[in-house]
Write a protein that holds these residues in place. Structure first.
Motif, mmCIF file in Angstrom:
data_model
loop_
_atom_site.group_PDB
_atom_site.id
_atom_site.type_symbol
_atom_site.label_atom_id
_atom_site.label_comp_id
_atom_site.label_asym_id
_atom_site.label_seq_id
_atom_site.Cartn_x
_atom_site.Cartn_y
_atom_site.Cartn_z
ATOM 1 N N ASN A 57 0.836 -1.197 0.000
ATOM 2 C CA ASN A 57 0.000 0.000 0.000
ATOM 3 C C ASN A 57 0.869 1.246 0.000
ATOM 4 O O ASN A 57 1.789 1.370 0.813
ATOM 5 N N VAL A 58 0.584 2.138 -0.931
ATOM 6 C CA VAL A 58 1.322 3.388 -1.025
ATOM 7 C C VAL A 58 0.339 4.544 -1.145
ATOM 8 O O VAL A 58 -0.810 4.357 -1.568
ATOM 9 N N TYR A 59 0.814 5.712 -0.784
ATOM 10 C CA TYR A 59 -0.034 6.909 -0.796
ATOM 11 C C TYR A 59 0.869 8.074 -1.176
ATOM 12 O O TYR A 59 1.900 8.294 -0.543
ATOM 13 N N TYR A 60 0.454 8.808 -2.219
ATOM 14 C CA TYR A 60 1.255 9.920 -2.708
ATOM 15 C C TYR A 60 0.528 11.238 -2.476
ATOM 16 O O TYR A 60 -0.682 11.341 -2.693
ATOM 17 N N GLY A 61 1.297 12.212 -2.116
ATOM 18 C CA GLY A 61 0.765 13.558 -2.033
ATOM 19 C C GLY A 61 0.679 14.166 -3.418
ATOM 20 O O GLY A 61 1.210 13.625 -4.396
ATOM 21 N N ASP A 62 0.013 15.285 -3.514
ATOM 22 C CA ASP A 62 -0.195 15.918 -4.818
ATOM 23 C C ASP A 62 1.098 16.433 -5.440
ATOM 24 O O ASP A 62 1.205 16.538 -6.658
ATOM 25 N N SER A 63 2.064 16.744 -4.602
ATOM 26 C CA SER A 63 3.277 17.391 -5.111
ATOM 27 C C SER A 63 4.036 16.552 -6.131
ATOM 28 O O SER A 63 4.492 17.067 -7.136
ATOM 29 N N LEU A 64 4.164 15.268 -5.899
ATOM 30 C CA LEU A 64 4.936 14.418 -6.803
ATOM 31 C C LEU A 64 4.108 13.281 -7.390
ATOM 32 O O LEU A 64 4.661 12.371 -8.009
ATOM 33 N N LYS A 65 2.803 13.327 -7.224
ATOM 34 C CA LYS A 65 1.950 12.253 -7.726
ATOM 35 C C LYS A 65 2.141 12.094 -9.240
ATOM 36 O O LYS A 65 2.105 13.065 -9.987
ATOM 37 N N GLY A 66 2.355 10.849 -9.664
ATOM 38 C CA GLY A 66 2.570 10.572 -11.072
ATOM 39 C C GLY A 66 4.017 10.730 -11.512
ATOM 40 O O GLY A 66 4.379 10.337 -12.625
ATOM 41 N N ARG A 67 4.834 11.298 -10.641
ATOM 42 C CA ARG A 67 6.240 11.504 -10.983
ATOM 43 C C ARG A 67 7.188 10.827 -10.000
ATOM 44 O O ARG A 67 8.415 10.992 -10.124
ATOM 45 N N ALA A 68 6.644 10.108 -9.042
ATOM 46 C CA ALA A 68 7.487 9.482 -8.027
ATOM 47 C C ALA A 68 7.019 8.066 -7.741
ATOM 48 O O ALA A 68 5.845 7.736 -7.906
ATOM 49 N N THR A 69 7.983 7.255 -7.314
ATOM 50 C CA THR A 69 7.689 5.882 -6.895
ATOM 51 C C THR A 69 8.394 5.622 -5.581
ATOM 52 O O THR A 69 9.597 5.858 -5.457
ATOM 53 N N ILE A 70 7.615 5.143 -4.605
ATOM 54 C CA ILE A 70 8.185 4.819 -3.301
ATOM 55 C C ILE A 70 8.231 3.305 -3.150
ATOM 56 O O ILE A 70 7.309 2.598 -3.581
ATOM 57 N N SER A 71 9.287 2.804 -2.547
ATOM 58 C CA SER A 71 9.413 1.369 -2.316
ATOM 59 C C SER A 71 10.213 1.154 -1.041
ATOM 60 O O SER A 71 10.874 2.076 -0.545
ATOM 61 N N ARG A 72 10.158 -0.052 -0.521
ATOM 62 C CA ARG A 72 10.919 -0.350 0.687
ATOM 63 C C ARG A 72 11.325 -1.818 0.713
ATOM 64 O O ARG A 72 10.706 -2.673 0.066
ATOM 65 N N ASP A 73 12.370 -2.078 1.492
ATOM 66 C CA ASP A 73 12.882 -3.436 1.677
ATOM 67 C C ASP A 73 13.109 -3.619 3.169
ATOM 68 O O ASP A 73 13.977 -2.961 3.751
ATOM 69 N N ASN A 74 12.316 -4.485 3.781
ATOM 70 C CA ASN A 74 12.477 -4.777 5.203
ATOM 71 C C ASN A 74 13.557 -5.850 5.333
ATOM 72 O O ASN A 74 13.281 -7.041 5.338
ATOM 73 N N VAL A 75 14.771 -5.402 5.427
ATOM 74 C CA VAL A 75 15.923 -6.291 5.352
ATOM 75 C C VAL A 75 15.958 -7.250 6.542
ATOM 76 O O VAL A 75 16.191 -8.455 6.380
ATOM 77 N N SER A 76 15.732 -6.703 7.749
ATOM 78 C CA SER A 76 15.792 -7.522 8.958
ATOM 79 C C SER A 76 15.006 -6.822 10.057
ATOM 80 O O SER A 76 14.426 -5.764 9.834
ATOM 81 N N ASN A 77 15.035 -7.410 11.252
ATOM 82 C CA ASN A 77 14.340 -6.780 12.381
ATOM 83 C C ASN A 77 15.035 -5.510 12.853
ATOM 84 O O ASN A 77 14.485 -4.762 13.660
ATOM 85 N N THR A 78 16.235 -5.274 12.362
ATOM 86 C CA THR A 78 16.981 -4.092 12.788
ATOM 87 C C THR A 78 17.383 -3.194 11.632
ATOM 88 O O THR A 78 18.151 -2.255 11.816
ATOM 89 N N LYS A 79 16.863 -3.464 10.441
ATOM 90 C CA LYS A 79 17.219 -2.618 9.300
ATOM 91 C C LYS A 79 16.137 -2.641 8.232
ATOM 92 O O LYS A 79 15.670 -3.703 7.829
#
Length: 126
Positions: A57-79
């Motif tokens: 689930n992602v949510y973009y504000g109007d400022s960069l909507k359509g021009r930005a992509t957010i992603s994440r990697d939950n590497v471990s319990n500490t990173k």
């Protein structure tokens, strides 16, 4: 405690792309949503994007909507690592970009994010 460290800022020409990274360390097992806010000189802080724990689930504000992509990697319990890919940059995208993290779900409310990084400067020239 969760520590956030942004990287990847710099200077880009209008129309080009820039990628921001955020490394979260510490008790990242307690982190729910992560996100980005930005603050341009002389302007109020504004919401850029947020991503859920799973990344689905992602949510973009109007400022960069359509021009930005957010992603994440939950590497471990500490990173965790979060990325903001910004495309078709405009001079008005020039700002200090902050990485944020909280225990809840995705939201644009600053008060939902108790953890903030120091910020990374992204400058777009015309």
């Amino acid at each position: 405690q969760v520590h956030l460290l942004e990287s990847g800022g710099g200077l880009a020409q209008a129309g080009n792309s820039l990628t921001l990274s955020c490394d979260a360390s510490g008790r990242t097992s307690t982190v729910g949503a992560m996100g980005w806010f930005r603050q341009a000189p002389g302007k109020a802080r504004e919401f850029v994007a947020s991503i859920s724990t799973s990344g689905f689930n992602v949510y973009y504000g109007d400022s960069l909507k359509g021009r930005a992509t957010i992603s994440r990697d939950n590497v471990s319990n500490t990173k965790n690592t979060m990325i903001l890919q910004m495309n078709s940059l405009k001079p008005e995208d020039t700002a200090l970009y902050y990485c944020v993290a909280g225990a809840g779900g995705i939201t644009a409310q600053t008060t939902s994010y108790p953890y903030w990084g120091q910020g990374v400067l992204s400058t777009t020239s015309s």
